[in-house]
Design a protein around this motif. Structure first.
Motif, PDB file in Angstrom:
ATOM      1  N   GLU A 160       0.854  -1.086   0.119  1.00  0.00           N
ATOM      2  CA  GLU A 160       0.017   0.034  -0.082  1.00  0.00           C
ATOM      3  C   GLU A 160       0.871   1.300  -0.195  1.00  0.00           C
ATOM      4  O   GLU A 160       0.526   2.156  -0.783  1.00  0.00           O
ATOM      5  N   ALA A 161       1.820   1.199   0.916  1.00  0.00           N
ATOM      6  CA  ALA A 161       2.788   2.551   0.881  1.00  0.00           C
ATOM      7  C   ALA A 161       3.512   2.580  -0.482  1.00  0.00           C
ATOM      8  O   ALA A 161       3.726   3.671  -1.005  1.00  0.00           O
ATOM      9  N   ASP A 162       4.142   1.575  -0.976  1.00  0.00           N
ATOM     10  CA  ASP A 162       4.650   1.619  -2.191  1.00  0.00           C
ATOM     11  C   ASP A 162       3.861   2.098  -3.472  1.00  0.00           C
ATOM     12  O   ASP A 162       4.244   3.071  -4.219  1.00  0.00           O
ATOM     13  N   TRP A 163       2.859   1.697  -3.724  1.00  0.00           N
ATOM     14  CA  TRP A 163       1.906   2.438  -4.620  1.00  0.00           C
ATOM     15  C   TRP A 163       1.403   3.700  -4.422  1.00  0.00           C
ATOM     16  O   TRP A 163       1.666   4.331  -5.249  1.00  0.00           O
ATOM     17  N   LEU A 164       1.160   3.922  -2.970  1.00  0.00           N
ATOM     18  CA  LEU A 164       0.988   5.360  -2.738  1.00  0.00           C
ATOM     19  C   LEU A 164       2.065   6.254  -3.553  1.00  0.00           C
ATOM     20  O   LEU A 164       2.059   7.269  -4.036  1.00  0.00           O
ATOM     21  N   LYS A 209      -0.998   3.411  10.143  1.00  0.00           N
ATOM     22  CA  LYS A 209      -0.071   4.821   9.703  1.00  0.00           C
ATOM     23  C   LYS A 209      -0.148   5.031   8.281  1.00  0.00           C
ATOM     24  O   LYS A 209      -0.226   5.893   7.806  1.00  0.00           O
ATOM     25  N   VAL A 210       0.114   3.898   7.553  1.00  0.00           N
ATOM     26  CA  VAL A 210       0.269   3.770   6.122  1.00  0.00           C
ATOM     27  C   VAL A 210      -1.190   4.463   5.376  1.00  0.00           C
ATOM     28  O   VAL A 210      -1.335   4.912   4.539  1.00  0.00           O
ATOM     29  N   ARG A 211      -2.257   3.557   5.926  1.00  0.00           N
ATOM     30  CA  ARG A 211      -3.478   4.117   5.566  1.00  0.00           C
ATOM     31  C   ARG A 211      -4.142   5.462   5.836  1.00  0.00           C
ATOM     32  O   ARG A 211      -4.676   5.998   4.943  1.00  0.00           O
ATOM     33  N   HIS A 212      -3.647   5.938   7.089  1.00  0.00           N
ATOM     34  CA  HIS A 212      -3.704   7.414   7.199  1.00  0.00           C
ATOM     35  C   HIS A 212      -3.138   8.161   6.128  1.00  0.00           C
ATOM     36  O   HIS A 212      -3.800   9.416   5.792  1.00  0.00           O
ATOM     37  N   GLU A 213      -2.053   8.099   5.681  1.00  0.00           N
ATOM     38  CA  GLU A 213      -1.244   8.853   4.603  1.00  0.00           C
ATOM     39  C   GLU A 213      -1.874   8.641   3.492  1.00  0.00           C
ATOM     40  O   GLU A 213      -2.341   9.583   2.763  1.00  0.00           O
TER      41      GLU A 213
END
Length: 173
Positions: free
Chosen positions: A65-69, A114-118
């Motif tokens: 998720e973080a990488d795609w964001l 934390k990642v979802r919040h971003e």
């Protein structure tokens, strides 16, 4: 038995179309979190038949998720605070998902939140033109709309793996 209403609602604060897709992403996460309630530490970190542990799958979900964001949607380096949440390589030398050393459920959930919040913060301010704006990357072209579709698909796939592992573990004496 109480009758259910099965609808998709746009989450408040988002452009309505985007909010409906984000609702889907959040719904997949909600079902994972609900199923993990009461999971024991041993179940979370158990490896069976060479498969990844549930904890390692949670790490992987957050990492992707973080990488795609950052790579596809924002086309930027990772925020250092987010990057610090991922001390282990994503994949092993043989290209398998890395096994994350024993961590508590709270540690995994904090990382995922934390990642979802971003992600939510970045998509809240997005309009439809940016939602559908093609990002031209070296290996492919991609839109934020497709990224969210992919993240729903990705997390749903791993949700199935997690639920299967839990069923197997719960049947053990």
């Amino acid at each position: 038995m109480q009758r259910k209403t099965l609808t998709v609602e746009a989450l408040p604060g988002f452009e309505p179309e985007i909010g409906r897709w984000i609702w889907g992403l959040e719904d997949v996460r909600r079902t994972i979190l609900k199923r993990l309630e009461g999971i024991r530490y041993e179940q979370l970190n158990h490896r069976a038949d060479g498969r990844q542990s549930i904890g390692s799958l949670l790490y992987h979900i957050a990492y992707i998720e973080a990488d795609w964001l950052y790579a596809e949607v924002l086309e930027s380096d990772w925020d250092p605070k987010i990057k610090a949440s991922f001390p282990w390589d994503h994949r092993s030398e043989d290209n398998r998902l890395s096994e994350v050393p024993d961590q508590s459920l709270d540690e995994h959930l904090h990382r995922m939140q934390k990642v979802r919040h971003e992600l939510l913060a970045h998509f809240k301010g997005m309009d439809l033109s940016d939602w559908r704006k093609v990002r031209q990357l070296e290996p492919y072209d991609v839109t934020p709309e497709w990224v969210i579709y992919h993240l729903i698909e990705h997390e749903s796939h791993h949700r199935g793996q997690i639920f299967q592992l839990l069923r197997e573990l719960e049947m053990q004496p």
